[in-house]
Write a protein that holds these residues in place. Sequence first.
Motif, PDB file in Angstrom:
ATOM      1  N   UNK A 198       3.441  -5.565 -28.474  1.00 26.37           N
ATOM      2  CA  UNK A 198       3.039  -5.052 -29.786  1.00 26.37           C
ATOM      3  C   UNK A 198       3.656  -5.925 -30.879  1.00 26.37           C
ATOM      4  N   UNK A 199       2.887  -6.877 -31.386  1.00 29.95           N
ATOM      5  CA  UNK A 199       3.383  -7.780 -32.424  1.00 29.95           C
ATOM      6  C   UNK A 199       3.528  -7.072 -33.769  1.00 29.95           C
ATOM      7  N   UNK A 200       2.904  -5.934 -33.930  1.00 32.28           N
ATOM      8  CA  UNK A 200       2.984  -5.212 -35.195  1.00 32.28           C
ATOM      9  C   UNK A 200       4.244  -4.381 -35.343  1.00 32.28           C
ATOM     10  N   UNK A 201       4.945  -4.130 -34.245  1.00 34.62           N
ATOM     11  CA  UNK A 201       6.182  -3.351 -34.279  1.00 34.62           C
ATOM     12  C   UNK A 201       7.342  -4.304 -34.546  1.00 34.62           C
ATOM     13  N   UNK A 202       7.865  -4.278 -35.766  1.00 33.01           N
ATOM     14  CA  UNK A 202       8.908  -5.222 -36.166  1.00 33.01           C
ATOM     15  C   UNK A 202      10.243  -4.537 -36.437  1.00 33.01           C
ATOM     16  N   UNK A 203      10.473  -3.439 -35.764  1.00 31.34           N
ATOM     17  CA  UNK A 203      11.704  -2.678 -36.057  1.00 31.34           C
ATOM     18  C   UNK A 203      12.976  -3.468 -35.744  1.00 31.34           C
ATOM     19  N   UNK A 250       7.356   4.482 -24.479  1.00 28.41           N
ATOM     20  CA  UNK A 250       6.708   5.560 -23.734  1.00 28.41           C
ATOM     21  C   UNK A 250       5.266   5.225 -23.396  1.00 28.41           C
ATOM     22  N   UNK A 251       4.496   4.745 -24.383  1.00 29.68           N
ATOM     23  CA  UNK A 251       3.128   4.333 -24.103  1.00 29.68           C
ATOM     24  C   UNK A 251       3.157   2.930 -23.508  1.00 29.68           C
ATOM     25  N   UNK A 252       2.091   2.504 -22.843  1.00 30.26           N
ATOM     26  CA  UNK A 252       2.078   1.168 -22.230  1.00 30.26           C
ATOM     27  C   UNK A 252       2.327   0.069 -23.267  1.00 30.26           C
ATOM     28  N   UNK A 253       3.040  -0.945 -22.853  1.00 36.27           N
ATOM     29  CA  UNK A 253       3.294  -2.075 -23.735  1.00 36.27           C
ATOM     30  C   UNK A 253       4.772  -2.304 -23.977  1.00 36.27           C
ATOM     31  N   UNK A 254       5.054  -3.353 -24.767  1.00 31.54           N
ATOM     32  CA  UNK A 254       6.426  -3.784 -25.005  1.00 31.54           C
ATOM     33  C   UNK A 254       6.683  -3.986 -26.492  1.00 31.54           C
ATOM     34  N   UNK A 304       9.147  -6.078 -29.223  1.00 28.92           N
ATOM     35  CA  UNK A 304       9.973  -7.289 -29.291  1.00 28.92           C
ATOM     36  C   UNK A 304      11.373  -6.931 -29.800  1.00 28.92           C
ATOM     37  N   UNK A 305      12.391  -7.343 -29.050  1.00 30.98           N
ATOM     38  CA  UNK A 305      13.780  -7.193 -29.504  1.00 30.98           C
ATOM     39  C   UNK A 305      14.299  -8.543 -29.997  1.00 30.98           C
ATOM     40  N   UNK A 306      14.268  -9.541 -29.150  1.00 33.89           N
ATOM     41  CA  UNK A 306      14.698 -10.891 -29.504  1.00 33.89           C
ATOM     42  C   UNK A 306      13.576 -11.872 -29.177  1.00 33.89           C
ATOM     43  N   UNK A 307      13.312 -12.806 -30.074  1.00 34.42           N
ATOM     44  CA  UNK A 307      12.325 -13.838 -29.791  1.00 34.42           C
ATOM     45  C   UNK A 307      11.051 -13.739 -30.595  1.00 34.42           C
ATOM     46  N   UNK A 308      11.123 -13.139 -31.772  1.00 34.55           N
ATOM     47  CA  UNK A 308       9.921 -13.005 -32.606  1.00 34.55           C
ATOM     48  C   UNK A 308       9.261 -14.365 -32.863  1.00 34.55           C
ATOM     49  N   UNK A 309      10.055 -15.359 -33.249  1.00 39.85           N
ATOM     50  CA  UNK A 309       9.481 -16.652 -33.609  1.00 39.85           C
ATOM     51  C   UNK A 309       8.892 -17.359 -32.390  1.00 39.85           C
TER      52      UNK A 309
END
Length: 202
Positions: free
Chosen positions: A12-17, A48-52, A54-59
Motif C-alpha cells: 500500500x503506497x498510499x499508507x505513509x504513516x 489485518x486486511x491483505x497487503x503490506x 511500508x516501514x523502511x524503504x519508501x524511496x
Amino acid sequence: MNIYRVPLQEIDFGDERFRISEELNLPSMEDSLRAIGQLNPVLLLGREEPGWVIVCGFRRLHALRRIGASHALACTRTAGDLSPLEAFRSALWDNIAHRQLEALEKARCLWTLKDAYGVPQDILVQEYLPPLGLASHQNVLRSYLSLHRLNPRLRALFKNGRLTLSSAERLAGMKPESQERIARVLARLHLSASLQREVLEL
C-alpha cells in the motif's frame, strides 16, 4: 528475519504513516537500481486486511515502481511482532543511522511521535532531539513542530533555502489561506533574512 520477494502490487503506497523522507523521487536511486538492482531489503509490516505497509524503504520502493519492477526484496513483520510506535522508531533509526535528516524530515518525525503516538513532549526533548542533531530544549521542539504545519508551497521554499527557519516558523502559525497567499508572493521574490522579517511584519 527472513527476506522475501514481495509483489509491489501487494504494498500500500498510499499508507505513509511511517514515512520519514521528505523527497521520495530520487533519480540517482533509480539509476542505482537499474545498474545493480536492489542490494538492501525494505521493511514491511503486515496488516489485518491483505497487503503490506511500508516501514523502511519508501524511496527504494518508489524508485522500483518507477523503473517498472514487479517485486521488492523485503523483510516482513506482523502487527503482533511490531507495534506502530516500534515500527516508526525502526524507520527513524534506520534513516538517521546512514544520513543526516533535513529540517522538514525532523519536523515530520517529531510531529508524528507527538500527535500520532502520544509521546510526551519532555520525552521528545530528552530522548529524540539529540539523535536528530538538535539541542534538548522546549523552544527547539516547538520550532520544529511548527514546521510541519507549513503548506506544500512554503515547504518547497524552505527546503530550497528561500525561507529562514524563523520565517518558516512564523508562517506556519498562520491560517492555511494566509500561507497560500504569502507563498504565491514569496515564490516570485528572493528575499534576504532581514527582508523576510520586514515583509512578515507588514
